[in-house]
Design a protein around this motif. Structure first.
Motif, PDB file in Angstrom:
ATOM      1  N   ALA A 148       0.871  -1.229  -0.229  1.00 37.19           N
ATOM      2  CA  ALA A 148       0.234   0.043  -0.290  1.00 37.19           C
ATOM      3  C   ALA A 148       0.910   0.963   0.436  1.00 37.19           C
ATOM      4  N   HIS A 181      -3.192   4.748  -2.462  1.00 41.33           N
ATOM      5  CA  HIS A 181      -3.915   5.253  -2.027  1.00 41.33           C
ATOM      6  C   HIS A 181      -4.949   6.353  -2.129  1.00 41.33           C
ATOM      7  N   VAL A 221      -4.574   2.094   6.092  1.00 38.21           N
ATOM      8  CA  VAL A 221      -3.407   1.162   5.394  1.00 38.21           C
ATOM      9  C   VAL A 221      -2.788  -0.239   6.314  1.00 38.21           C
TER      10      VAL A 221
END
Length: 275
Positions: A4, A38, A62
């Motif tokens: 992430a 993201h 995350v």
């Protein structure tokens, strides 16, 4: 490997995800890591990638998600230290199991996490680095370490030195001194780099750092590259190595030489703690 990417500091350039995804596919044809950028990475609030609440929420999301194995900071800039008080108490067990990678301003979060006992932290290249000349090499090095823990990605002195290590931007580490999140670096080889600071500011930061009683308990200091140093008028007449060695001598800190880290495409990986 599920990675992430979040931006706790400044906004990520919009062309970065496609280029990083393409590089990952080329480097890992038999098992391309899953990269999730993201949406917060592209938010904007003045200097920051969204306001403090937006950036903190994305980081917590995350970090606590079981869907990801690693958190990779999108870029540096400024702003990650503004999130510590709100975000750190909300990080759970899943966050502790993850690998965290970044440098520059992200070092504030790495320092705080290390203080809190997180074990899987490293200083190293970030996605935004792909926009530098030759940046594919830096991002490729980060992916090689995240996915395979490739020893070729490591700062070379780590291969022969069993002592724990940590690495930071000098200004960022100085900003953590005296805060509740100052990391315990006793017995560590500390590696430092800097960018865009006058020599007198580098000298002043090294004075502050090496005067800290806890920092004086490190095993030794290595200095990475100090780049884009503005011209001083009058000439400071000392190099970054000269001032670093002088402050180490005054503080009784062993001077260990140079480190292969910096705000550039040659920036190597430095995992925190004992490897």
């Amino acid at each position: 490997m599920r990675i992430a990417v979040v931006a706790p500091s400044s906004r990520l350039s919009p062309e970065v995800p496609e280029r990083v995804q393409a590089l990952a596919a080329a480097l890992c044809p038999d098992g391309t890591p899953e990269l999730f950028f993201h949406p917060q990475c592209f938010a904007s609030s003045g200097h920051f990638a969204g306001d403090d609440a937006t950036r903190a929420a994305a980081l917590i999301e995350v970090a606590n998600s079981e869907a990801f194995d690693a958190v990779w900071f999108a870029r540096g800039g400024y702003g990650s230290g503004r999130l510590l008080e709100s975000a750190l108490p909300k990080l759970g067990p899943a966050a502790r199991r993850k690998t965290w990678l970044g440098y520059s301003d992200g070092g504030a979060i790495l320092a705080a996490l290390y203080h809190e006992g997180f074990e899987h932290l490293a200083h190293g290249p970030i996605p935004q680095d792909i926009l530098r000349d030759g940046g594919e090499a830096a991002v490729g090095r980060a992916l090689a370490w995240l996915v395979d823990r490739d020893p070729a990605a490591l700062e070379s002195s780590l291969l022969a030195d069993p002592r724990p290590a940590a690495a930071f931007n000098l200004t960022i580490l100085c900003s953590m001194l005296g805060t509740p999140w100052q990391p315990n670096l006793t017995g560590h080889v500390l590696m430092l780099e800097e960018v865009g600071e006058y020599m007198y500011r580098i000298d002043r930061s090294l004075f502050q750092l090496t005067s800290n009683p806890a920092i004086r308990r490190i095993a030794g200091l290595r200095l990475g590259r100090c780049s884009a140093i503005p011209d001083n008028d009058p000439d400071f007449a000392q190099t970054e190595v000269e001032v670093a060695r002088a402050w180490c001598a005054r503080a009784g800190i062993p001077w260990l030489g140079r480190a292969d880290i910096g705000h550039d495409v040659g920036n190597k990986i430095v995992p925190f703690g004992t490897r």
